[in-house]
Design an enzyme around this catalytic site. Structure first.
Site, PDB file in Angstrom:
ATOM      1  N   ASN A 295      55.534  64.200 -51.319  1.00  0.00           N
ATOM      2  CA  ASN A 295      55.016  63.397 -50.122  1.00  0.00           C
ATOM      3  C   ASN A 295      53.959  62.677 -50.769  1.00  0.00           C
ATOM      4  O   ASN A 295      52.624  63.494 -50.552  1.00  0.00           O
ATOM      5  CB  ASN A 295      55.117  64.098 -48.468  1.00  0.00           C
ATOM      6  CG  ASN A 295      55.609  63.036 -47.870  1.00  0.00           C
ATOM      7  OD1 ASN A 295      54.836  61.867 -48.536  1.00  0.00           O
ATOM      8  ND2 ASN A 295      54.989  62.835 -47.002  1.00  0.00           N
TER       9      ASN A 295
ATOM     10  N   LEU B 169      51.754  64.414 -39.608  1.00  0.00           N
ATOM     11  CA  LEU B 169      51.257  65.320 -40.580  1.00  0.00           C
ATOM     12  C   LEU B 169      51.765  66.375 -39.817  1.00  0.00           C
ATOM     13  O   LEU B 169      51.186  67.772 -40.813  1.00  0.00           O
ATOM     14  CB  LEU B 169      50.806  65.066 -41.508  1.00  0.00           C
ATOM     15  CG  LEU B 169      50.839  64.459 -42.876  1.00  0.00           C
ATOM     16  CD1 LEU B 169      49.406  64.693 -43.912  1.00  0.00           C
ATOM     17  CD2 LEU B 169      51.622  65.514 -43.548  1.00  0.00           C
TER      18      LEU B 169
ATOM     19  N   GLY C 183      66.682  55.296 -44.789  1.00  0.00           N
ATOM     20  CA  GLY C 183      66.109  53.857 -44.637  1.00  0.00           C
ATOM     21  C   GLY C 183      67.499  53.414 -43.858  1.00  0.00           C
ATOM     22  O   GLY C 183      68.032  52.592 -44.333  1.00  0.00           O
TER      23      GLY C 183
ATOM     24  N   CYS D  81      53.155  59.404 -47.390  1.00  0.00           N
ATOM     25  CA  CYS D  81      53.102  59.234 -45.826  1.00  0.00           C
ATOM     26  C   CYS D  81      52.188  58.257 -45.090  1.00  0.00           C
ATOM     27  O   CYS D  81      51.466  57.783 -45.682  1.00  0.00           O
ATOM     28  CB  CYS D  81      52.268  60.068 -45.178  1.00  0.00           C
ATOM     29  SG  CYS D  81      51.943  60.844 -43.379  1.00  0.00           S
TER      30      CYS D  81
ATOM     31  N   GLY E  21      65.171  53.207 -38.885  1.00  0.00           N
ATOM     32  CA  GLY E  21      65.734  52.677 -38.269  1.00  0.00           C
ATOM     33  C   GLY E  21      66.621  51.424 -39.374  1.00  0.00           C
ATOM     34  O   GLY E  21      66.275  51.240 -40.424  1.00  0.00           O
TER      35      GLY E  21
ATOM     36  N   GLY F 113      68.324  60.245 -41.190  1.00  0.00           N
ATOM     37  CA  GLY F 113      66.979  60.686 -39.957  1.00  0.00           C
ATOM     38  C   GLY F 113      67.073  60.004 -38.736  1.00  0.00           C
ATOM     39  O   GLY F 113      67.170  60.599 -37.687  1.00  0.00           O
TER      40      GLY F 113
ATOM     41  N   ASN G 138      60.450  56.274 -47.649  1.00  0.00           N
ATOM     42  CA  ASN G 138      59.347  56.651 -46.629  1.00  0.00           C
ATOM     43  C   ASN G 138      59.566  55.903 -45.954  1.00  0.00           C
ATOM     44  O   ASN G 138      59.876  53.908 -45.772  1.00  0.00           O
ATOM     45  CB  ASN G 138      58.206  57.032 -47.230  1.00  0.00           C
ATOM     46  CG  ASN G 138      56.949  58.298 -46.216  1.00  0.00           C
ATOM     47  OD1 ASN G 138      58.042  58.323 -44.986  1.00  0.00           O
ATOM     48  ND2 ASN G 138      56.703  59.135 -46.936  1.00  0.00           N
TER      49      ASN G 138
HETATM   50  O1  RRO Z   1      54.105  63.124 -40.207  1.00  0.00           O
HETATM   51  C1  RRO Z   1      54.274  62.054 -40.173  1.00  0.00           C
HETATM   52  O2  RRO Z   1      53.791  60.949 -39.451  1.00  0.00           O
HETATM   53  C2  RRO Z   1      54.847  61.340 -41.656  1.00  0.00           C
HETATM   54  C3  RRO Z   1      54.847  61.928 -42.328  1.00  0.00           C
HETATM   55 BR1  RRO Z   1      54.167  63.111 -43.730  1.00  0.00          BR
HETATM   56  C4  RRO Z   1      55.613  60.869 -43.112  1.00  0.00           C
HETATM   57  O3  RRO Z   1      55.910  61.309 -44.914  1.00  0.00           O
HETATM   58  N1  RRO Z   1      56.101  60.281 -42.763  1.00  0.00           N
HETATM   59  C5  RRO Z   1      56.499  59.355 -42.054  1.00  0.00           C
HETATM   60  O4  RRO Z   1      56.953  58.477 -41.063  1.00  0.00           O
HETATM   61  N2  RRO Z   1      55.537  60.137 -40.930  1.00  0.00           N
END
Ligand code: RRO
Length: 306
Positions: A127, A74, A245, A130, A219, A267, A193
């Site tokens: 979010n 984060l 995803g 995480c 991935g 992503g 996520n």
């Molecule tokens: O910053 C992260 O480690 C992170 C976040 Br906030 C998230 O929502 N999802 C992720 O895979 N990494």
């Protein structure tokens, strides 16, 4: 951009269904801008917290044969500086921006939302999922339908913007969680996520590759999980879904749309195919539409709901 890629999301016109998800190209003006110049239709900021965070120590990314693990932790400049970057981007672009925010309780989400209300961004993403801050904050809020309901409802009471709830794949019933978000007034869902977290071991060093030991999995290997969860959520709710995803090629994006997604996040594929991945996937979607004689994205058939 090709006309046939144009679509609408929560009343916003987008040139392409492809979304830059949170945390991929950081959140600087240039990071958002470069994604748009390369074909993203809508962009999301890194998840912002009330205060800045430096994140976990490196290595924060580990590659393996079918995906990546990340434990960014984060890292972000905090809501005030983050929104300043987004406002700068919005001075020069009319591409819709989703501001992603992270907190651990409803009061902080409300405070974040009040900041976003007075920014130039068009949408807010909560979010709730995480996977990389268990040690500090415990399991993600998206694991509990009651927490999801409470937070979405609290933000909906104050937000001027459409509210998107970002959900976790690591739950027993995505249907229950998606319904709780919808009942609380969420305008859209974003899923999934990253999965896990997981771990990769450096066998020479006899230790985990990531400094944080564990990290969220992304991935190609997570695509089947994402598709299943998106399809289940789509079957349960009437609000639109941003599906993501493991999307790497155009046909992956088509699968997401068939599973019920309106927009599709790209992503980890930026890591594999470069920032041009958005343009490449846009072209591949058009090729698929040509081959199958679909005139618009709305013509692409969706699976029958469960
Ligand atoms: O910053 C992260 O480690 C992170 C976040 Br906030 C998230 O929502 N999802 C992720 O895979 N990494």
């Amino acid at each position: 951009m090709h006309n046939r890629l144009k679509t609408k999301f929560l009343g916003f016109k987008v040139e392409s269904p492809l979304v830059l998800p949170a945390g991929i190209m950081d959140m600087s003006f240039s990071g958002l801008d470069i994604s748009v110049k390369n074909g993203a239709g809508i962009v999301t900021s890194k998840s912002l917290t009330l205060e800045s965070r430096s994140g976990h120590k490196g290595p924060v990314i580990a590659e393996f044969e079918s995906g990546l693990l990340n434990a960014m932790g984060l890292c972000n400049p905090g809501i005030v500086d983050g929104l300043a970057e987004i406002n700068e981007f919005k001075e020069r672009s009319d591409i819709p921006v989703i501001v992603s925010v992270f907190a651990t309780n409803a009061d902080d989400f409300v405070e974040l939302s009040n900041h976003v209300n007075v920014s130039k961004a068009e949408l807010i993403e909560l979010n709730l999922s995480c996977p990389n801050v268990y040690d500090e904050f415990g399991i993600p809020l998206a694991s509990s339908k009651d927490e999801v309901f409470k937070i979405v409802k609290a933000v909906k009471e104050v937000s001027n913007l459409p509210v998107i709830a970002k959900l976790s794949p690591n739950v027993l019933s995505i249907t229950e969680i998606a319904l709780a978000a919808e009942k609380a007034g969420a305008d859209a869902l974003c899923l999934i996520n990253t999965v896990g977290p997981g771990m990769i071991i450096d066998t020479k060093m006899v230790k985990s590759v990531l400094f944080n030991k564990f990290g969220g999995l992304s991935g190609p290997c997570i695509k089947p999980i994402a598709l299943k969860l998106i399809y289940q959520a789509y079957s349960a709710v009437d609000i639109p879904i941003i599906g993501m995803g493991g999307v790497t090629i155009g046909e992956d994006a088509i699968e997401m749309i068939m599973a019920g997604a309106t927009l599709v996040g790209v992503g980890t594929a930026v890591y594999y195919r470069g920032i041009e991945v958005f343009d490449k996937i846009n072209r591949e979607i058009i090729e698929f539409m040509d081959e199958n004689e679909y005139d618009s994205l709305e013509d692409v058939p969706r699976l029958e709901k469960l």
